[in-house]
Scaffold this motif. Structure first.
Motif, PDB file in Angstrom:
ATOM      1  N   LEU A 169      10.239  22.504   3.437  1.00  0.00           N
ATOM      2  CA  LEU A 169      11.405  22.801   3.814  1.00  0.00           C
ATOM      3  C   LEU A 169      10.937  23.792   5.057  1.00  0.00           C
ATOM      4  CD1 LEU A 169      12.349  25.170   0.582  1.00  0.00           C
ATOM      5  CD2 LEU A 169      13.762  22.886   1.581  1.00  0.00           C
ATOM      6  N   ALA A 170      10.331  24.120   5.504  1.00  0.00           N
ATOM      7  CA  ALA A 170      10.123  23.983   7.084  1.00  0.00           C
ATOM      8  C   ALA A 170      10.687  23.265   8.407  1.00  0.00           C
ATOM      9  CB  ALA A 170       8.665  24.583   7.504  1.00  0.00           C
ATOM     10  N   SER A 171      10.311  21.632   7.644  1.00  0.00           N
ATOM     11  CA  SER A 171      10.057  21.016   8.466  1.00  0.00           C
ATOM     12  C   SER A 171      11.337  20.391   8.103  1.00  0.00           C
ATOM     13  CB  SER A 171       9.367  19.849   7.713  1.00  0.00           C
ATOM     14  OG  SER A 171       9.519  18.266   7.918  1.00  0.00           O
ATOM     15  N   ALA A 172      12.725  20.506   7.387  1.00  0.00           N
ATOM     16  CA  ALA A 172      13.702  20.401   7.057  1.00  0.00           C
ATOM     17  C   ALA A 172      14.452  21.119   7.800  1.00  0.00           C
ATOM     18  CB  ALA A 172      14.310  20.540   5.979  1.00  0.00           C
ATOM     19  N   ALA A 173      14.201  22.678   7.917  1.00  0.00           N
ATOM     20  CA  ALA A 173      14.512  23.555   8.658  1.00  0.00           C
ATOM     21  C   ALA A 173      14.939  22.764  10.542  1.00  0.00           C
ATOM     22  CB  ALA A 173      14.150  24.753   8.612  1.00  0.00           C
ATOM     23  N   GLU A 174      13.563  22.487  10.408  1.00  0.00           N
ATOM     24  CA  GLU A 174      13.662  22.049  12.344  1.00  0.00           C
ATOM     25  C   GLU A 174      14.059  20.960  12.024  1.00  0.00           C
ATOM     26  OE1 GLU A 174       9.300  21.152  12.986  1.00  0.00           O
ATOM     27  OE2 GLU A 174       9.158  23.167  12.348  1.00  0.00           O
ATOM     28  N   ASP A 175      14.670  20.139  11.244  1.00  0.00           N
ATOM     29  CA  ASP A 175      15.194  19.011  11.494  1.00  0.00           C
ATOM     30  C   ASP A 175      17.103  19.397  11.503  1.00  0.00           C
ATOM     31  OD1 ASP A 175      13.316  16.992  11.861  1.00  0.00           O
ATOM     32  OD2 ASP A 175      12.760  16.505  10.162  1.00  0.00           O
ATOM     33  N   SER A 176      17.756  20.558  11.069  1.00  0.00           N
ATOM     34  CA  SER A 176      18.838  20.572  10.709  1.00  0.00           C
ATOM     35  C   SER A 176      19.019  21.688  11.845  1.00  0.00           C
ATOM     36  CB  SER A 176      18.658  21.796   9.494  1.00  0.00           C
ATOM     37  OG  SER A 176      18.289  20.904   8.581  1.00  0.00           O
ATOM     38  N   SER A 177      20.910  22.444  11.891  1.00  0.00           N
ATOM     39  CA  SER A 177      21.234  23.172  13.119  1.00  0.00           C
ATOM     40  C   SER A 177      21.342  24.493  12.194  1.00  0.00           C
ATOM     41  CB  SER A 177      21.273  22.283  13.749  1.00  0.00           C
ATOM     42  OG  SER A 177      22.551  22.050  13.409  1.00  0.00           O
ATOM     43  N   GLY A 178      21.988  25.429  12.789  1.00  0.00           N
ATOM     44  CA  GLY A 178      22.454  26.554  12.109  1.00  0.00           C
ATOM     45  C   GLY A 178      22.010  27.100  11.056  1.00  0.00           C
ATOM     46  N   ASP A 179      23.616  27.195  10.182  1.00  0.00           N
ATOM     47  CA  ASP A 179      23.528  28.213   8.864  1.00  0.00           C
ATOM     48  C   ASP A 179      21.693  27.349   8.441  1.00  0.00           C
ATOM     49  OD1 ASP A 179      25.088  30.152  10.029  1.00  0.00           O
ATOM     50  OD2 ASP A 179      26.981  29.221   8.655  1.00  0.00           O
ATOM     51  N   ASP A 180      22.329  26.236   7.982  1.00  0.00           N
ATOM     52  CA  ASP A 180      21.879  25.420   7.434  1.00  0.00           C
ATOM     53  C   ASP A 180      20.610  26.165   7.367  1.00  0.00           C
ATOM     54  OD1 ASP A 180      23.818  24.432   5.748  1.00  0.00           O
ATOM     55  OD2 ASP A 180      23.667  22.495   6.594  1.00  0.00           O
ATOM     56  N   VAL A 188      17.100  14.947   5.731  1.00  0.00           N
ATOM     57  CA  VAL A 188      16.876  16.132   5.306  1.00  0.00           C
ATOM     58  C   VAL A 188      17.397  16.505   3.887  1.00  0.00           C
ATOM     59  CG1 VAL A 188      18.089  18.341   5.433  1.00  0.00           C
ATOM     60  CG2 VAL A 188      17.527  17.689   7.488  1.00  0.00           C
ATOM     61  N   ALA A 189      18.663  15.447   3.692  1.00  0.00           N
ATOM     62  CA  ALA A 189      18.224  15.952   1.895  1.00  0.00           C
ATOM     63  C   ALA A 189      17.301  15.321   1.006  1.00  0.00           C
ATOM     64  CB  ALA A 189      19.702  14.612   1.660  1.00  0.00           C
ATOM     65  N   ALA A 190      16.462  14.349   1.680  1.00  0.00           N
ATOM     66  CA  ALA A 190      15.631  13.181   1.241  1.00  0.00           C
ATOM     67  C   ALA A 190      14.295  14.963   0.988  1.00  0.00           C
ATOM     68  CB  ALA A 190      15.316  12.086   1.903  1.00  0.00           C
ATOM     69  N   THR A 191      13.969  15.425   2.011  1.00  0.00           N
ATOM     70  CA  THR A 191      13.279  16.201   2.672  1.00  0.00           C
ATOM     71  C   THR A 191      13.065  17.152   1.044  1.00  0.00           C
ATOM     72  OG1 THR A 191      12.728  15.666   4.996  1.00  0.00           O
ATOM     73  CG2 THR A 191      11.706  17.906   3.809  1.00  0.00           C
ATOM     74  N   ILE A 192      14.318  17.280   1.630  1.00  0.00           N
ATOM     75  CA  ILE A 192      14.912  18.556   0.549  1.00  0.00           C
ATOM     76  C   ILE A 192      14.367  18.360  -1.117  1.00  0.00           C
ATOM     77  CG2 ILE A 192      16.662  19.963  -0.744  1.00  0.00           C
ATOM     78  CD1 ILE A 192      17.920  20.551   1.761  1.00  0.00           C
ATOM     79  N   ASP A 193      14.737  16.772  -1.126  1.00  0.00           N
ATOM     80  CA  ASP A 193      14.426  16.194  -2.773  1.00  0.00           C
ATOM     81  C   ASP A 193      13.221  16.820  -2.842  1.00  0.00           C
ATOM     82  OD1 ASP A 193      15.283  15.464  -4.778  1.00  0.00           O
ATOM     83  OD2 ASP A 193      14.752  13.380  -4.235  1.00  0.00           O
ATOM     84  N   ASP A 194      12.292  16.371  -2.188  1.00  0.00           N
ATOM     85  CA  ASP A 194      10.460  16.460  -1.845  1.00  0.00           C
ATOM     86  C   ASP A 194      10.456  18.249  -2.526  1.00  0.00           C
ATOM     87  OD1 ASP A 194      10.382  13.561  -2.048  1.00  0.00           O
ATOM     88  OD2 ASP A 194      10.158  13.542   0.732  1.00  0.00           O
ATOM     89  N   ALA A 195      11.071  18.784  -1.841  1.00  0.00           N
ATOM     90  CA  ALA A 195      10.986  19.955  -1.837  1.00  0.00           C
ATOM     91  C   ALA A 195      10.850  20.639  -3.199  1.00  0.00           C
ATOM     92  CB  ALA A 195      11.174  20.991  -1.476  1.00  0.00           C
ATOM     93  N   LEU A 196      12.623  19.557  -3.600  1.00  0.00           N
ATOM     94  CA  LEU A 196      12.783  20.684  -5.386  1.00  0.00           C
ATOM     95  C   LEU A 196      11.324  19.326  -6.294  1.00  0.00           C
ATOM     96  CD1 LEU A 196      16.485  20.066  -4.965  1.00  0.00           C
ATOM     97  CD2 LEU A 196      15.179  21.524  -5.371  1.00  0.00           C
ATOM     98  N   ASP A 197      10.898  18.533  -5.885  1.00  0.00           N
ATOM     99  CA  ASP A 197      10.253  17.820  -7.437  1.00  0.00           C
ATOM    100  C   ASP A 197       8.712  18.932  -7.567  1.00  0.00           C
ATOM    101  OD1 ASP A 197      12.046  15.505  -7.978  1.00  0.00           O
ATOM    102  OD2 ASP A 197      10.727  14.481  -6.512  1.00  0.00           O
TER     103      ASP A 197
END
Length: 89
Positions: free
Chosen positions: A13-24, A68-77
């Motif tokens: 999720l830290a990685s996904a945050a770096e690849d996102s912007s704003g509120d997400d 980012v959605a794929a990374t979140i999916d990995d985190a959820l797993d």
């Protein structure tokens, strides 16, 4: 006592945050920090707490880019894998 699955989810999720912007990005960074704290606690988190985190991730994931959605999916797993190790629901 580190709960490796939660630590892994936090890192993802830290990685996904770096690849996102704003509120997400802010939400993902916050959820990453929560999971990091839960990974290091002396006691296991309860299913309800993890379910709330999973729900929040689902909200972010629905608007995220494919990567980012794929990374979140990995985190959820990783979170699901951990939840299978604790008693309850």
């Amino acid at each position: 006592m580190t709960r490796q699955e939660l630590a892994t989810a936090s890192d993802l999720l830290a990685s996904a945050a770096e690849d996102s912007s704003g509120d997400d990005a802010d939400r993902l960074a916050d959820l990453s920090a929560q999971l990091d704290t839960l990974a290091e606690r002396d006691t296991d988190p309860d299913h309800g707490r993890l379910a709330r985190i999973e729900s929040a991730l689902g909200d972010v994931q629905s608007d995220a880019s494919d990567d980012v959605a794929a990374t979140i999916d990995d985190a959820l797993d990783a979170i699901h894998d951990f939840r299978e190790t604790i008693e309850g629901v």
